[in-house]
Design a protein around this motif. Structure first.
Motif, PDB file in Angstrom:
ATOM      1  N   GLN A  38       6.656  10.915   0.940  1.00  0.00           N
ATOM      2  CA  GLN A  38       6.432  12.250   0.356  1.00  0.00           C
ATOM      3  C   GLN A  38       7.399  13.293   0.919  1.00  0.00           C
ATOM      4  O   GLN A  38       7.676  14.292   0.263  1.00  0.00           O
ATOM      5  N   THR A  39       7.854  13.075   2.156  1.00  0.00           N
ATOM      6  CA  THR A  39       8.625  14.131   2.830  1.00  0.00           C
ATOM      7  C   THR A  39       9.948  13.668   3.414  1.00  0.00           C
ATOM      8  O   THR A  39      10.788  14.500   3.753  1.00  0.00           O
ATOM      9  N   GLY A  40      10.135  12.377   3.560  1.00  0.00           N
ATOM     10  CA  GLY A  40      11.345  11.892   4.224  1.00  0.00           C
ATOM     11  C   GLY A  40      11.266  11.965   5.743  1.00  0.00           C
ATOM     12  O   GLY A  40      12.206  11.602   6.442  1.00  0.00           O
ATOM     13  N   VAL A  41      10.158  12.444   6.257  1.00  0.00           N
ATOM     14  CA  VAL A  41       9.979  12.472   7.716  1.00  0.00           C
ATOM     15  C   VAL A  41       9.803  11.035   8.210  1.00  0.00           C
ATOM     16  O   VAL A  41       9.101  10.243   7.576  1.00  0.00           O
ATOM     17  N   TRP A  42      10.440  10.695   9.296  1.00  0.00           N
ATOM     18  CA  TRP A  42      10.258   9.345   9.847  1.00  0.00           C
ATOM     19  C   TRP A  42       9.848   9.405  11.309  1.00  0.00           C
ATOM     20  O   TRP A  42      10.272  10.276  12.051  1.00  0.00           O
ATOM     21  N   ASP A  43       8.995   8.480  11.653  1.00  0.00           N
ATOM     22  CA  ASP A  43       8.507   8.390  13.023  1.00  0.00           C
ATOM     23  C   ASP A  43       8.922   7.061  13.619  1.00  0.00           C
ATOM     24  O   ASP A  43       8.907   6.040  12.934  1.00  0.00           O
TER      25      ASP A  43
ATOM     26  N   PRO B  12      22.895  13.399  11.199  1.00  0.00           N
ATOM     27  CA  PRO B  12      21.534  13.092  11.614  1.00  0.00           C
ATOM     28  C   PRO B  12      20.633  12.812  10.405  1.00  0.00           C
ATOM     29  O   PRO B  12      20.823  13.410   9.357  1.00  0.00           O
ATOM     30  N   LEU B  13      19.664  11.931  10.585  1.00  0.00           N
ATOM     31  CA  LEU B  13      18.785  11.586   9.483  1.00  0.00           C
ATOM     32  C   LEU B  13      17.650  12.605   9.375  1.00  0.00           C
ATOM     33  O   LEU B  13      16.494  12.319   9.646  1.00  0.00           O
ATOM     34  N   LEU B  14      18.050  13.819   8.988  1.00  0.00           N
ATOM     35  CA  LEU B  14      17.069  14.881   8.798  1.00  0.00           C
ATOM     36  C   LEU B  14      16.177  14.500   7.629  1.00  0.00           C
ATOM     37  O   LEU B  14      16.622  13.831   6.690  1.00  0.00           O
ATOM     38  N   PRO B  15      14.918  14.939   7.650  1.00  0.00           N
ATOM     39  CA  PRO B  15      13.992  14.537   6.587  1.00  0.00           C
ATOM     40  C   PRO B  15      14.529  14.829   5.177  1.00  0.00           C
ATOM     41  O   PRO B  15      14.364  13.998   4.273  1.00  0.00           O
ATOM     42  N   ASP B  16      15.176  15.982   4.988  1.00  0.00           N
ATOM     43  CA  ASP B  16      15.634  16.284   3.615  1.00  0.00           C
ATOM     44  C   ASP B  16      16.717  15.312   3.157  1.00  0.00           C
ATOM     45  O   ASP B  16      16.821  14.989   1.979  1.00  0.00           O
ATOM     46  N   ARG B  17      17.497  14.803   4.112  1.00  0.00           N
ATOM     47  CA  ARG B  17      18.526  13.827   3.737  1.00  0.00           C
ATOM     48  C   ARG B  17      17.877  12.487   3.383  1.00  0.00           C
ATOM     49  O   ARG B  17      18.287  11.811   2.428  1.00  0.00           O
ATOM     50  N   VAL B  18      16.875  12.115   4.158  1.00  0.00           N
ATOM     51  CA  VAL B  18      16.173  10.857   3.877  1.00  0.00           C
ATOM     52  C   VAL B  18      15.439  10.982   2.527  1.00  0.00           C
ATOM     53  O   VAL B  18      15.460  10.072   1.695  1.00  0.00           O
ATOM     54  N   TYR B  19      14.834  12.139   2.315  1.00  0.00           N
ATOM     55  CA  TYR B  19      14.096  12.379   1.077  1.00  0.00           C
ATOM     56  C   TYR B  19      15.036  12.311  -0.135  1.00  0.00           C
ATOM     57  O   TYR B  19      14.718  11.714  -1.164  1.00  0.00           O
ATOM     58  N   GLU B  20      16.209  12.909   0.041  1.00  0.00           N
ATOM     59  CA  GLU B  20      17.198  12.873  -1.045  1.00  0.00           C
ATOM     60  C   GLU B  20      17.586  11.428  -1.356  1.00  0.00           C
ATOM     61  O   GLU B  20      17.642  11.014  -2.521  1.00  0.00           O
ATOM     62  N   ALA B  21      17.841  10.656  -0.309  1.00  0.00           N
ATOM     63  CA  ALA B  21      18.221   9.256  -0.519  1.00  0.00           C
ATOM     64  C   ALA B  21      17.092   8.494  -1.222  1.00  0.00           C
ATOM     65  O   ALA B  21      17.328   7.733  -2.163  1.00  0.00           O
ATOM     66  N   LEU B  22      15.874   8.741  -0.785  1.00  0.00           N
ATOM     67  CA  LEU B  22      14.708   8.057  -1.342  1.00  0.00           C
ATOM     68  C   LEU B  22      14.497   8.378  -2.814  1.00  0.00           C
ATOM     69  O   LEU B  22      14.276   7.489  -3.637  1.00  0.00           O
ATOM     70  N   THR B  23      14.567   9.671  -3.128  1.00  0.00           N
ATOM     71  CA  THR B  23      14.202  10.083  -4.486  1.00  0.00           C
ATOM     72  C   THR B  23      15.374   9.957  -5.454  1.00  0.00           C
ATOM     73  O   THR B  23      15.208   9.560  -6.592  1.00  0.00           O
ATOM     74  N   LYS B  24      16.583  10.267  -4.983  1.00  0.00           N
ATOM     75  CA  LYS B  24      17.738  10.203  -5.892  1.00  0.00           C
ATOM     76  C   LYS B  24      18.396   8.836  -5.847  1.00  0.00           C
ATOM     77  O   LYS B  24      19.299   8.552  -6.638  1.00  0.00           O
TER      78      LYS B  24
ATOM     79  N   ARG C  63       0.820  -1.213   0.000  1.00  0.00           N
ATOM     80  CA  ARG C  63       0.000   0.000   0.000  1.00  0.00           C
ATOM     81  C   ARG C  63       0.854   1.263   0.000  1.00  0.00           C
ATOM     82  O   ARG C  63       0.404   2.345   0.371  1.00  0.00           O
ATOM     83  N   GLY C  64       2.136   1.097  -0.373  1.00  0.00           N
ATOM     84  CA  GLY C  64       3.004   2.267  -0.523  1.00  0.00           C
ATOM     85  C   GLY C  64       3.544   2.832   0.777  1.00  0.00           C
ATOM     86  O   GLY C  64       4.097   3.922   0.800  1.00  0.00           O
ATOM     87  N   ARG C  65       3.361   2.089   1.874  1.00  0.00           N
ATOM     88  CA  ARG C  65       3.901   2.578   3.145  1.00  0.00           C
ATOM     89  C   ARG C  65       5.274   1.962   3.399  1.00  0.00           C
ATOM     90  O   ARG C  65       5.515   0.799   3.103  1.00  0.00           O
TER      91      ARG C  65
END
Ligand code: PCD
Ligand SMILES: [Cu+]
Length: 797
Positions: free
Chosen positions: A648-653, A769-781, A452-454
């Motif tokens: 969508q954002t790279g935010v992780w909980d 630190p795994l800031l959202p923008d770093r996670v997002y970059e890894a995910l998308t690029k 389901r894309g999660r």
């Protein structure tokens, strides 16, 4: 008189006794350095360098001197005239007290003013005019090691470059051979960013030199008062018995209060010159910019693997950024702390580690920030390498660990770098953790969610770490052997005072040490006062850091209690009119073996020591014990985090965080849990948000709490704590250290979990630190994100 039967009731071992120190802390009655006001006290402020690397061409203090209320203005030149411009560091380097030739990092101490109040002193600092001739700035090892890089430490002879040290350990040839035979070599490059201990209370001191008695009393924020006394005696050439260091209540230490800071030295000199008490209280920004940092280490790691998952060898190289002075506190034999304790829980046949430390234009780093001498880096690297290796082999991460763990019947176990681990049940710990998190179910849930894309992920981190330096054969700081001490005096009514060479900064020693005495003597913990931190009264000790207090000072507490009990036994024999051999001991009471009802309590023995001792026996009931541990203690931790990453954002909980800690016998389970929760929170902070970074000019970015995140209850995930108990076979009560474990083992669990969630991208690493923008970059690029987070400059705005 009381007769103790039930150990928990008297607050003995295993009692979750409420912390006695909190009585005063929660009432605002703590007595911190800044609470102390002495008659005639003056105030000191420090002028710090605004630039990171520059030659000082002139310092004009004339205007500062004219401000009413200014008593003294100190510059490097004046310190140099007294041979105090430089001081030795805890790693055989030198460090500027006040800059003379150059400034080498932003925030370095350039001058200081002593005045009637702190505001005058601050104004006068601003009136000092310093001319700087800027020099090229170096902020990382790559720049430091580049050809033609300016030499930062041109004050030192034989220092042609910026290499602070090189060091190696292990078996190079054996490791090369093992790699040649490997089925697979797994490689990883990592950076553990610079972080800051951030105790609530910053550093500070009040020096009080009394000319009439020649006595120097210094109240200061130190985790190791006796080492400071020795340093002052040796550096300032004052007689040791005329120096009294008092470390009162401390508002947290976390390693920040181990080093010797220039502010301490200057307040001491100022007090000697002015013959008045001089107080220095560091402000938050001063603390955040210039105080001892943790980490800042780069790793290149390689694992030689067999197809079936067996680790054949480990190869590691670290480049560590020490800032302008090599000021780390660590045992003198080891240049990069106990980094080589890495891979201790795994049965690795051979390994080799090379380390290189470099100077940069940053504040001196390498302070023990909840790291037990860089074990934090060692275990982070280990557990990241382990996860990457399992992935490279296509093997389940729990199974990979199981295949390599040291077996329960293989202790003491010699690690590939020569440590001897004392005990452990690593598989059991892991099983408790996996069971608690519901491992198999989570893997199913994760697979379902993916459809389901999660993005769900699970990260494991398992490690054993060495806590409790010495033994004195191998561990010393500047040649002073590492052991610790306790002194116990039982008063005639059976109440007692205990003093140790350790120094609590919030850990709760006043509570737990009394519990050890209660366990050994049956004296209720509430009847025992614990005192630490005053060198005029406490026995010599090496202080509190590297979670060494329980393993060493705590052991001394047990040992001194046993010495006291041995004397009490003689008193009991006298009172019971039998020979010592006919006497048995139960908690708090001696009795006649053949007539158990016939006995005396420990309190009755105490009274006899003052009122009815046998002929020829020395009166009193007290003793001292210096404890030199045979080995370090080796607690074990298994940390498992589950996370969800928002694509969508790279935010992780964090969904759940399970921690299984084995620190041997727990003195106070509630305090231990508090230590673990605090440690996990620091781990979460570093993994998710925290970093101290620098722009190209060496400006420290993040030197305020808007940028440097201290997690609040809002950000902090919930923790589920579990335990396994493997007593240390050599510790008198089977306890192991625990204060740092969760910070050491925690970060890799969070990072591994996020990387597990985005595994399909092929990304093998995102540096903390795994800031959202770093996670997002890894995910998308779909590439690794390495190194320190970039610094935004005004041009980006
Ligand atoms: N088994 C056991 C162990 C332990 N315990 C407890 O717990 C605690 C802790 O301990 P240990 O582990 O021994 O440790 P110590 O030594 O005491 O301490 C130290 C640590 O501690 C920790 N924690 C804490 N907390 C608080 N509150 N605060 C602070 O500051 C702090 N810090 C941190 C750090 S950092 Mo370094 O310095 O870096 O090296 S080191 C460190 C104490 O009270 C004790 O007693 C118990 O009970 N049991
Ligand atoms: Cu540490």
């Amino acid at each position: 008189m009381t007769q103790a039967k039930d150990e928990i009731k008297i607050g003995g071992l295993g009692a979750s006794r409420k912390r006695v120190e909190d009585n005063r802390f929660i009432r605002g009655k703590g007595r911190y350095v800044d609470d102390i006001v002495l008659p005639g006290m003056l105030h000191m402020e420090i002028l710090r360098s605004p630039v990171a690397h520059a030659r000082i061409t002139s310092i004009d203090t004339s205007k500062a001197w004219t401000i009413p209320g200014v008593r003294l203005v100190l510059t490097g030149e004046m310190m140099a005239a007294r041979n105090l411009a430089w001081m030795p560091t805890l790693s055989y380097d030198t460090q500027a007290v006040l800059a003379t030739d150059k400034v080498r990092f932003q925030g370095q101490e350039v001058a200081c003013v002593i005045a009637d109040d702190p505001y005058i002193a601050k104004d006068a600092c601003e009136a000092i005019v310093v001319e700087y001739e800027p020099l090229p700035v170096i902020v990382n090892p790559t720049q430091a090691l580049a050809d033609g890089a300016p030499v930062i430490r041109d004050d030192k002879e034989n220092q042609p470059d910026n290499v602070a040290f090189t060091w190696e350990v292990g078996d190079r040839q054996g490791t090369d051979d093992a790699f040649a035979k490997a089925d697979l070599v797994s490689k990883l490059d990592l950076h553990y960013p610079r972080s800051h201990p951030s105790p609530l209370e910053c550093c500070g001191s009040i020096a009080d030199f009394d000319r009439s008695t020649s006595k120097l009393t210094v109240y200061m924020t130190t985790q190791a008062p006796h080492i400071i006394r020795a340093a002052v005696a040796l550096v300032a050439e004052l007689p040791e018995h005329m120096i009294r260091i008092i470390s009162p209540d401390l508002g947290g230490g976390f390693g920040n209060k181990v080093p010797v800071y220039p502010g301490y030295v200057m307040s001491i000199l100022a007090s000697i010159l002015l013959e008045r008490p001089v107080k220095w209280i560091e402000d938050k920004s001063g603390n955040l910019i210039s105080t001892g940092f943790g980490r800042d280490v780069y790793l290149h790691g390689e694992l030689a693997l067999r197809k079936d998952g067996k680790i054949l060898a480990v190869r590691m190289h670290t480049d560590s950024d020490h800032g302008a002075f090599f000021a780390d506190a660590q045992p003198s034999k080891f240049k990069i702390g106990l980094m080589h304790s890495t891979f201790a829980c795994y049965d690795v046949p051979t390994a080799h580690l090379t380390a290189r430390g470099v100077y940069t234009n940053k504040a001196p780093g390498g302070v023990a920030y909840r790291c037990s001498f860089r074990v934090t880096e060692a275990m982070y690297f280990q557990e990241r390498m382990v996860q990457a290796a399992a992935d490279d082999l296509g093997m389940d991460q729990a199974e990979f660990r199981r295949r390599n763990f040291v077996r329960d019947d293989d202790f003491p176990h010699r690690t590939p770098f020569g440590f001897l681990t004392d005990s452990g049940q690593y598989n059991k710990c892991l099983d408790v953790g996996l069971e608690a998190i519901g491992y198999a179910d989570f893997l199913t849930e994760k697979a379902e969610a993916k459809k389901r894309g999660r993005l769900l992920g699970i990260g494991i981190s398992t490690m054993t770490e060495p806590l409790g330096a010495g033994n004195s054969r191998e561990y010393d700081i500047l040649g002073i052997k590492m052991f610790d001490s306790a002194e116990l005096r039982v008063h005639m009514t059976g109440k007692a005072i205990l003093r140790t060479g350790a120094k609590s900064q919030g850990q709760g020693h006043e509570t737990t040490w009394a519990q050890i005495v209660a366990h050994e003597l049956g004296i209720p913990a509430d009847d025992i006062t614990v005192e630490e931190g005053d060198t005029d009264t406490a026995p010599f000790g090496m202080g509190t850091y590297a979670s060494r207090s329980t393993p060493v000072a705590g052991a001394a507490v047990a040992m001194v209690s046993r010495k006291v009990r041995a004397k009490a036994r003689k008193l009991a024999a006298h009172l019971l009119e039998v020979s010592e051999e006919d006497i048995e001991w139960e908690l708090g009471r001696f009795y006649v073996r053949s007539a158990p009802a016939h006995g005396v309590t420990i309190q009755e023995c105490a009274m006899a020591a003052y009122s009815n001792m046998p002929d020829g026996m020395e009166p009193g009931l007290e003793n001292v014990s210096y404890y030199d541990p045979p080995n370090l203690t080796w607690p074990f931790g298994c940390y498992i985090a589950t996370v969800e990453v928002d694509p969508q954002t790279g935010v992780w909980d964090v969904l759940r965080m399970v921690a299984v800690d084995d620190c041997g016998v727990r003195i106070n389970p509630m305090i231990v849990e508090g230590q673990i929760m605090g440690g996990l929170t620091e781990a979460y902070a570093m993994a998710s948000n925290q970093f101290i970074t620098f722009d190209a000019q060496g400006n420290c970015v993040g030197s305020n709490y808007m940028d440097y995140m201290l997690p609040t209850a809002w950000e902090t995930p919930g923790y589920e704590l579990h335990e396994v108990v493997t007593p240390s076979p050599h510790h008198p009560i089977g306890a192991k250290g625990v204060g740092e474990c969760a910070t050491v083992g925690g970060p890799a669990a969070f990072v591994n979990a996020v990387l597990d969630a985005i595994r399909d991208t092929g990304v093998r690493n995102i540096d903390m630190p795994l800031l959202p923008d770093r996670v997002y970059e890894a995910l998308t690029k779909r590439h690794d994100v390495s190194g320190a987070p970039p610094v935004r400059t005004d041009d980006d705005a």
